[in-house]
Write an enzyme that holds these catalytic residues in place. Structure first.
Site, mmCIF file in Angstrom:
data_model
loop_
_atom_site.group_PDB
_atom_site.id
_atom_site.type_symbol
_atom_site.label_atom_id
_atom_site.label_comp_id
_atom_site.label_asym_id
_atom_site.label_seq_id
_atom_site.Cartn_x
_atom_site.Cartn_y
_atom_site.Cartn_z
ATOM 1 N N ASP A 1 34.192 46.596 35.783
ATOM 2 C CA ASP A 1 35.194 47.092 34.856
ATOM 3 C C ASP A 1 36.547 46.966 35.555
ATOM 4 O O ASP A 1 36.828 47.667 36.508
ATOM 5 C CB ASP A 1 34.852 48.561 34.535
ATOM 6 N N HIS B 1 17.239 53.185 40.296
ATOM 7 C CA HIS B 1 16.243 52.376 41.010
ATOM 8 C C HIS B 1 15.108 53.215 41.595
ATOM 9 O O HIS B 1 14.010 52.713 41.791
ATOM 10 C CB HIS B 1 16.918 51.527 42.090
HETATM 11 CA CA LIG Z 1 35.267 52.587 34.265
HETATM 12 CA CA LIG Z 2 10.525 56.075 42.988
#
Ligand SMILES: [Ca+2]
Ligand SMILES: [Ca+2]
Ligand code: HEM
EC number: 1.11.1.7
Length: 299
Positions: free
Chosen positions: A219, A42
């Protein structure tokens, strides 16, 4: 230019301090390591790995953390612990952007993923945030594979490394707000039916309260391990996001998925390469930007 061991003279213990702090935090709050990995994505995809993500809303800055795309992001408060340890050793020397990169590397090790020995440092911190760009730059949970491929391609990450980076979804969670469109009013036919029933149990309402902490783990098999289980899951139509199914079936990506599903060593190698590429996106260097004293605020 970024270089290996940038702090060797200015703060020789910098990388060791970050590693120690990441380790200590992991033993107190295991999911901090998961957050460091998501932070890398991000931050770096939004303009540069420049810690723009870490800025809070204050003094004319509007935090990127407020964007819809940052939904579910957590543990920002623990970055301060890492930064404070560095400030104590060498004030105003180690950037928050390098903390983002190195904590991701060290977090991956705590999550039993690949050891990425060499990661370049010397990044500097942004003097502002880019909230307005977050929604165009960070893919949405229901974006198509083509748009994701072009987003990554635009920052120099090829398809093979993109497929590997999505293996990050072998840890962590997805909140029901990002899932229910695949469950209600009808079940997305690309989902394994028994898995869909499990997800409906996790997310019993088509309109989840966004403030409720209803989620499913990415998961179920190895939820705290960065491994190739993600690829096994998506080939069995047990992926959470729209892109997961496309990744496993689209001819551009399916061969990589199949190989990663059977060969964890190959996955680790490509994942390491992807992390390195991602961490070198468009850095601020030299006299650009600044070295923040507190990662939450510009100086
Ligand atoms: Ca995993
Ligand atoms: Ca940045
Ligand atoms: C196509 C690109 C991507 C999309 C659409 C996407 C989307 C998402 C979504 C919707 C969530 C769940 C948020 C929530 O409901 O709490 C999530 C979680 C996560 N993502 Fe991604 N992601 C992408 C790529 C990546 C990459 C490249 C990385 C890292 C290299 C990454 C790391 C993570 C991690 C670690 C989590 C779990 C966070 C936690 O449990 O706190 N993602 N992502």
């Amino acid at each position: 230019e970024l270089e290996m061991n940038y702090y060797r003279e200015s703060c020789p213990k910098a990388e060791e301090i970050i590693r120690q702090q990441v380790e200590t935090l992991y033993y107190k709050h295991g999911n901090t390591a998961v957050s460091w990995l998501r932070n890398l994505f991000h931050d770096c995809v939004v303009k540069s790995c420049d810690a723009s993500l870490l800025l809070e809303t204050a003094r004319g800055v509007e935090s990127e953390q407020k964007s819809k795309r940052s939904f579910g992001m957590r543990n920002f408060k623990y970055v301060k612990i890492i930064k404070d340890a560095l400030e104590k050793e060498c004030p105003s020397t180690v950037s928050c952007a390098d903390i983002v990169a190195l904590s991701a590397r060290d977090g991956i090790v705590m999550l039993k993923g690949p050891k990425i020995e060499m990661i370049k440092t010397g990044r500097r911190d942004s003097r502002g945030s880019y909230l307005g760009d977050v929604e165009t730059l960070i893919p949405n949970h229901n974006d198509s594979l083509s748009s994701v491929i072009s987003t990554f391609n635009s920052i120099g990450i090829d398809v093979e490394a993109t497929v590997a980076l999505l293996g990050a979804h072998s840890v962590g969670r997805v909140h029901c707000v990002n899932l229910v469109h695949r469950l209600y009013p009808t079940i997305d036919p690309t989902l394994d039916p028994s898995y869909a029933l499990y997800l409906k149990k996790r997310c019993p309402s088509p309109t989840p309260d966004p403030n409720a902490v209803l989620y499913s783990r990415n998961d179920r098999e190895t939820p705290m391990v960065v491994d190739n289980m993600y690829y096994k899951n998506i080939m069995a139509h047990k992926g959470l996001l729209v892109i997961d199914d496309e990744l496993a079936t689209d001819p551009r990506t399916a061969p990589f998925v199949a190989k990663m599903a059977t060969d964890n060593g190959y996955f680790q190698e490509q994942f390491s390469r992807g992390v390195r590429l991602l961490s070198e996106t468009n850095p601020l260097t030299g006299d650009q930007g600044e070295i923040r004293k507190d990662c939450r605020y510009v100086n």
